[in-house]
Design an enzyme around this catalytic site. Structure first.
Site, PDB file in Angstrom:
ATOM      1  N   CYS A 100       0.861  -1.114   0.292  1.00 33.71           N
ATOM      2  CA  CYS A 100       0.063   0.066   0.058  1.00 33.71           C
ATOM      3  C   CYS A 100       0.904   1.363  -0.038  1.00 33.71           C
ATOM      4  O   CYS A 100       1.854   1.300   0.996  1.00 33.71           O
ATOM      5  CB  CYS A 100      -1.096  -0.040   1.347  1.00 33.71           C
ATOM      6  N   HIS A 142      -9.079  -3.788  -1.654  1.00 40.00           N
ATOM      7  CA  HIS A 142      -8.119  -3.070  -0.953  1.00 40.00           C
ATOM      8  C   HIS A 142      -8.505  -1.587  -0.878  1.00 40.00           C
ATOM      9  O   HIS A 142      -8.464  -0.732   0.021  1.00 40.00           O
ATOM     10  CB  HIS A 142      -6.845  -3.218  -1.548  1.00 40.00           C
ATOM     11  N   GLU A 143      -8.829  -1.111  -2.378  1.00 44.21           N
ATOM     12  CA  GLU A 143      -9.113   0.513  -2.477  1.00 44.21           C
ATOM     13  C   GLU A 143     -10.394   0.822  -1.534  1.00 44.21           C
ATOM     14  O   GLU A 143     -10.373   1.839  -0.876  1.00 44.21           O
ATOM     15  CB  GLU A 143      -9.051   0.706  -3.761  1.00 44.21           C
ATOM     16  N   HIS A 146      -9.907   1.427   2.097  1.00 47.97           N
ATOM     17  CA  HIS A 146      -9.621   2.601   2.390  1.00 47.97           C
ATOM     18  C   HIS A 146     -10.523   3.826   2.649  1.00 47.97           C
ATOM     19  O   HIS A 146     -10.485   4.500   3.288  1.00 47.97           O
ATOM     20  CB  HIS A 146      -8.738   3.379   1.031  1.00 47.97           C
TER      21      HIS A 146
HETATM   22 NI    NI Z   1      -3.619   0.903  -0.255  1.00 48.62          NI
END
Ligand code: NI
Length: 179
Positions: A100, A142-143, A146
């Site tokens: 990341c 993953h995004e 966030h």
């Molecule tokens: Ni990330």
């Protein structure tokens, strides 16, 4: 063209859920998307979320043709995804190495759904949805984490599989090639 500083783990902005975009096709949205793209490209990211450049909105971008940080992965089409929703298409989970831009230099083994359907809006406010699997599905999960204030280290099951990529690169590549 603006390359923004990437907010790093420990900054509370990354632990805060982001707000929905309510206006599409605006100059400020296009400017944000351009800054995200410039920053992602400069840092060789495969994706980036708005809170990583300090903007508390549910906006993510991702995609690459070939990426040297993930040399074995199939290309993912460049995508702008706003106000996303994710639905797993089965219970099947797969583990793989993740990094990341907000956790620079580190990698960890993270379980993710193998197959998902994701949906959301493009910059003009057009709705779309896609069914994807494997690395594409991983990047989206993953995004989207966030914008819910979650970083991948929070999802690691075995902390022995978390460390500096310089120390683990051979191990990372070996796991990939043994699959
Ligand atoms: Ni990330």
């Amino acid at each position: 063209m603006t390359i923004k500083p990437v907010v790093r783990m420990g900054d509370q902005q990354l632990g805060t859920p982001s707000l929905k975009v309510t206006e599409f096709g605006t100059q400020s949205l296009y400017d944000l998307l351009q800054d995200m793209q410039d920053t992602m490209k400069e840092k060789n990211g495969v994706g980036i979320a708005a809170p990583q450049i300090g903007v508390n909105l549910r906006v993510v971008i991702f995609g690459f043709e070939h990426n040297k940080r993930y040399p074995d992965e199939e290309p993912v089409p460049f995508t702008v995804l706003i106000n996303p929703e994710i639905e797993p298409l089965s219970d099947e989970m797969v583990e793989d190495w993740e990094g990341c831009l907000s956790v620079p230099g580190l990698r960890g083994m993270v379980p993710r759904y193998k197959k998902i359907q994701y949906s959301g809006y493009d910059a003009e406010g057009n709705f779309f949805s896609r069914k994807v699997k494997d690395f594409h599905a991983r990047v989206v999960q993953h995004e989207c984490d966030h914008i819910d204030g979650i970083l991948y280290p929070q999802r690691i099951k075995d902390m022995k599989k978390f460390g500096y990529e310089e120390e683990m690169w051979e191990r990372i590549m070996r796991t990939k090639h043994d699959e």
